[in-house]
Design a protein around this motif. Sequence first.
Motif, PDB file in Angstrom:
ATOM      1  N   VAL A  47      35.445  46.237  53.618  1.00 60.00           N
ATOM      2  CA  VAL A  47      35.724  47.499  54.301  1.00 60.00           C
ATOM      3  C   VAL A  47      34.503  47.847  55.139  1.00 60.00           C
ATOM      4  O   VAL A  47      33.404  47.921  54.621  1.00 60.00           O
ATOM      5  N   SER A  48      34.732  48.054  56.418  1.00 61.74           N
ATOM      6  CA  SER A  48      33.621  48.425  57.289  1.00 61.74           C
ATOM      7  C   SER A  48      33.401  49.928  57.210  1.00 61.74           C
ATOM      8  O   SER A  48      34.341  50.706  57.120  1.00 61.74           O
ATOM      9  N   ARG A  60      50.333  50.199  42.306  1.00 60.97           N
ATOM     10  CA  ARG A  60      50.206  51.272  43.309  1.00 60.97           C
ATOM     11  C   ARG A  60      48.782  51.346  43.836  1.00 60.97           C
ATOM     12  O   ARG A  60      48.557  51.482  45.046  1.00 60.97           O
ATOM     13  N   LEU A  61      47.819  51.233  42.946  1.00 68.58           N
ATOM     14  CA  LEU A  61      46.419  51.255  43.350  1.00 68.58           C
ATOM     15  C   LEU A  61      46.095  50.052  44.235  1.00 68.58           C
ATOM     16  O   LEU A  61      45.436  50.191  45.276  1.00 68.58           O
ATOM     17  N   ALA A  62      46.572  48.878  43.849  1.00 70.73           N
ATOM     18  CA  ALA A  62      46.330  47.671  44.646  1.00 70.73           C
ATOM     19  C   ALA A  62      46.919  47.814  46.051  1.00 70.73           C
ATOM     20  O   ALA A  62      46.276  47.449  47.038  1.00 70.73           O
ATOM     21  N   GLU A  95      45.949  48.610  51.867  1.00 66.70           N
ATOM     22  CA  GLU A  95      46.178  49.334  53.117  1.00 66.70           C
ATOM     23  C   GLU A  95      44.882  49.645  53.850  1.00 66.70           C
ATOM     24  O   GLU A  95      44.853  49.674  55.080  1.00 66.70           O
ATOM     25  N   VAL A  96      43.814  49.892  53.118  1.00 67.77           N
ATOM     26  CA  VAL A  96      42.533  50.228  53.748  1.00 67.77           C
ATOM     27  C   VAL A  96      41.590  49.023  53.822  1.00 67.77           C
ATOM     28  O   VAL A  96      40.446  49.157  54.239  1.00 67.77           O
TER      29      VAL A  96
END
Length: 61
Positions: free
Chosen positions: A58-59, A34-36, A41-42
């Motif tokens: 991640v920008s 679930r965490l992965a 997603e982000v």
Amino acid sequence: MTAYWLEDDDADLRAQTLAELAQRSSIPRSRALRLARSLMEVGALERLDDGRFVAGEVSAG
């Protein structure tokens, strides 16, 4: 919770299976999955063709 399990200087530890991530972070596999998924997603986590996970970029902003 942070993805500290992916912040190792050892190149062999950068790409890890779900089982390795769960074991290294001491959480159940279901929670690790679930965490992965949330991190993917982000863009904070990416999944390779072989199924292993690597830290994504991640920008800010």
